[in-house]
Motif scaffolding. Structure first.
Motif, PDB file in Angstrom:
ATOM      1  N   HIS A 181       0.820  -1.220   0.000  1.00  0.00           N
ATOM      2  CA  HIS A 181       0.000   0.000   0.000  1.00  0.00           C
ATOM      3  C   HIS A 181       0.853   1.269   0.000  1.00  0.00           C
ATOM      4  O   HIS A 181       0.313   2.372  -0.105  1.00  0.00           O
ATOM      5  N   ARG A 182       2.178   1.116   0.125  1.00  0.00           N
ATOM      6  CA  ARG A 182       3.050   2.285   0.082  1.00  0.00           C
ATOM      7  C   ARG A 182       3.804   2.402  -1.242  1.00  0.00           C
ATOM      8  O   ARG A 182       4.696   3.234  -1.376  1.00  0.00           O
ATOM      9  N   VAL A 183       3.437   1.547  -2.192  1.00  0.00           N
ATOM     10  CA  VAL A 183       4.002   1.623  -3.534  1.00  0.00           C
ATOM     11  C   VAL A 183       2.975   2.270  -4.456  1.00  0.00           C
ATOM     12  O   VAL A 183       1.791   1.948  -4.397  1.00  0.00           O
ATOM     13  N   ARG A 184       3.433   3.204  -5.280  1.00  0.00           N
ATOM     14  CA  ARG A 184       2.531   3.902  -6.201  1.00  0.00           C
ATOM     15  C   ARG A 184       2.700   3.379  -7.616  1.00  0.00           C
ATOM     16  O   ARG A 184       3.810   3.011  -8.022  1.00  0.00           O
ATOM     17  N   VAL A 224       0.936  -3.886  -5.852  1.00  0.00           N
ATOM     18  CA  VAL A 224       0.564  -2.539  -5.431  1.00  0.00           C
ATOM     19  C   VAL A 224      -0.888  -2.579  -4.976  1.00  0.00           C
ATOM     20  O   VAL A 224      -1.740  -3.146  -5.669  1.00  0.00           O
ATOM     21  N   GLU A 225      -1.161  -2.020  -3.810  1.00  0.00           N
ATOM     22  CA  GLU A 225      -2.536  -1.947  -3.319  1.00  0.00           C
ATOM     23  C   GLU A 225      -3.010  -0.504  -3.331  1.00  0.00           C
ATOM     24  O   GLU A 225      -2.306   0.395  -2.874  1.00  0.00           O
ATOM     25  N   ALA A 226      -4.207  -0.304  -3.872  1.00  0.00           N
ATOM     26  CA  ALA A 226      -4.779   1.036  -3.937  1.00  0.00           C
ATOM     27  C   ALA A 226      -6.268   0.951  -3.648  1.00  0.00           C
ATOM     28  O   ALA A 226      -6.902  -0.093  -3.861  1.00  0.00           O
ATOM     29  N   LEU A 236       6.612   1.718 -10.918  1.00  0.00           N
ATOM     30  CA  LEU A 236       6.371   1.638  -9.483  1.00  0.00           C
ATOM     31  C   LEU A 236       7.317   2.595  -8.771  1.00  0.00           C
ATOM     32  O   LEU A 236       8.486   2.694  -9.132  1.00  0.00           O
ATOM     33  N   SER A 237       6.803   3.276  -7.770  1.00  0.00           N
ATOM     34  CA  SER A 237       7.668   4.181  -7.002  1.00  0.00           C
ATOM     35  C   SER A 237       7.274   4.131  -5.529  1.00  0.00           C
ATOM     36  O   SER A 237       6.111   3.894  -5.193  1.00  0.00           O
ATOM     37  N   ILE A 244      12.155   6.158  -0.096  1.00  0.00           N
ATOM     38  CA  ILE A 244      13.315   5.434   0.445  1.00  0.00           C
ATOM     39  C   ILE A 244      13.040   4.986   1.877  1.00  0.00           C
ATOM     40  O   ILE A 244      13.365   3.859   2.266  1.00  0.00           O
ATOM     41  N   GLU A 245      12.416   5.831   2.677  1.00  0.00           N
ATOM     42  CA  GLU A 245      12.168   5.510   4.083  1.00  0.00           C
ATOM     43  C   GLU A 245      11.185   4.362   4.259  1.00  0.00           C
ATOM     44  O   GLU A 245      11.096   3.766   5.341  1.00  0.00           O
ATOM     45  N   ASP A 246      10.438   4.024   3.192  1.00  0.00           N
ATOM     46  CA  ASP A 246       9.513   2.900   3.250  1.00  0.00           C
ATOM     47  C   ASP A 246      10.163   1.598   2.784  1.00  0.00           C
ATOM     48  O   ASP A 246       9.481   0.582   2.621  1.00  0.00           O
TER      49      ASP A 246
END
Length: 370
Positions: free
Chosen positions: A291-294, A337-339, A356-357, A360-362
């Motif tokens: 869920h933190r990947v766009r 990827v979850e949206a 996909l983006s 870095i902190e994630d």
């Protein structure tokens, strides 16, 4: 021996004296196999602690040793400063709620709740008063005269909880009490158990394999694997700062890539270079929460500063009600990827090139064997 207690995201000193329940080297051995191996744990008074892990990890064995239903092979169980390791079950002052409810089918709801008090020789007027209070606490006072077979699963679970609490135990033990309920009832009972536990200020240990239950209900989560502790911390700690790849993947969903860290804050993954927190060196595993990947078109604007990027191809889209899961092939590795779902509308058709983006902190990084 000094331990650490985690309160509201901060660490404070916790001595053995502060723990209402303390497990010192608790071990259960079957033949040459340690079902539980030298487990050390401190539980302060009034905390709700989850023992979380897959089947066979030792969590139920640990709970049953605390309850006195299984004799330890080694170590100690200390409650309120007293060693109860060899104390019989009926003297341990603990309330138990089982997965199967374990209600007496021939007794009414009120009689089921009163049973423990009767066995303790509590006077009848006191029994009646405390049963009424316990049933009111779980909102079942109007069903006191019914038999268990006349109740729903959720109502039976409330009776089991009332029966455990009516004796006013020092510690409440719950062994996967919600696993037999449907999803909606599980949500309701999670909230009810937590509200009652906080209202009474009772120390409780909760066994579950469900990460949602552990994260949403408990003050502390004890993640177990193969009879050993993998990590102990607040729900935020074990989710946001997992200490091992197992904890990262078991407590929440993850994407996983293998790469080679260069010691300069970058990792080579296939033909791409990714930036990571810290400066690891050598073979590593990289994990990111779906869920933190766009997801974006390949011709979208470049990822901003502090962001990693990988290109791939959309291979599948799964509709999961409030979520859409996009499966993306990146050089032979599948990332998800979850949206939030948008009235069933998909981002792009299967086969579309995508980017996909993520920040870095994630990015979670773990060393792996060469």
């Amino acid at each position: 021996m000094m331990h650490q207690k985690i309160l509201s995201g901060t660490l404070t000193a916790l001595t053995d004296r502060d723990a209402h329940l303390r497990l010192d080297g608790l071990t259960k051995r079957y033949g040459d196999t340690d079902a539980v191996a030298a487990l050390n744990l401190n539980v302060p008074k009034g905390e709700l602690v989850a023992l979380l892990g897959p089947s066979g990890c030792g969590k139920t064995t640990t709970l049953r040793m605390i309850a006195g239903l299984i004799t330890p092979s080694g170590g100690r169980i200390v409650v309120g400063g007293s060693d109860i390791t060899r104390m019989p079950v009926y003297k341990r002052d603990m309330g138990l709620v089982f997965q199967s409810y374990a209600l007496f089918p021939h007794m009414t709801v009120a009689k089921n709740v009163a049973f423990g008090l009767e066995m303790r020789g509590v006077p009848k007027p006191e029994i009646e008063r405390r049963v009424t209070e316990a049933l009111a606490m779980v909102r079942l006072e109007s069903l006191a005269g019914r038999k268990p077979r006349e109740l729903s699963g959720g109502q039976q679970q409330r009776v089991a909880l009332a029966r455990a609490l009516v004796i006013r135990p020092s510690i409440l033990l719950l062994d996967e009490p919600l696993s037999n309920l449907d999803a909606k009832l599980r949500d309701e009972m999670r909230n009810e158990i937590r509200d009652i536990q906080q209202k009474l200020g009772i120390t409780a240990v909760f066994v579950t394999h469900d990460q949602v239950e552990a994260l949403s209900m408990c003050d502390k989560v004890v993640v177990m694997k193969g009879g050993k502790l993998e990590q102990v911390g607040t729900p935020v700690d074990v989710y946001e700062r997992p200490e091992t790849p197992f904890v990262a993947s078991f407590v929440g969903r993850t994407n996983r890539l293998e790469g080679a860290a260069r010691g300069d804050g970058t990792v080579s993954v296939g033909g791409a270079t990714l930036r990571v927190p810290g400066r690891p060196n050598g073979p590593v595993e990289i994990m990111m929460r779906p869920h933190r990947v766009r997801l974006a078109d390949v011709d979208a604007s470049p990822a901003g500063e502090g962001t990693n990027r990988l290109d791939g191809r959309l291979t599948r889209v799964t509709f999961v009600g409030d979520l859409l899961q996009y499966h993306v092939d990146v050089n032979g590795a599948e990332l998800i990827v979850e949206a939030a779902s948008d009235h069933g509308r998909f981002f792009r058709a299967v086969g579309t090139p995508v980017t996909l983006s993520w920040r870095i902190e994630d990015t979670m990084v773990f060393r792996r064997a060469a």
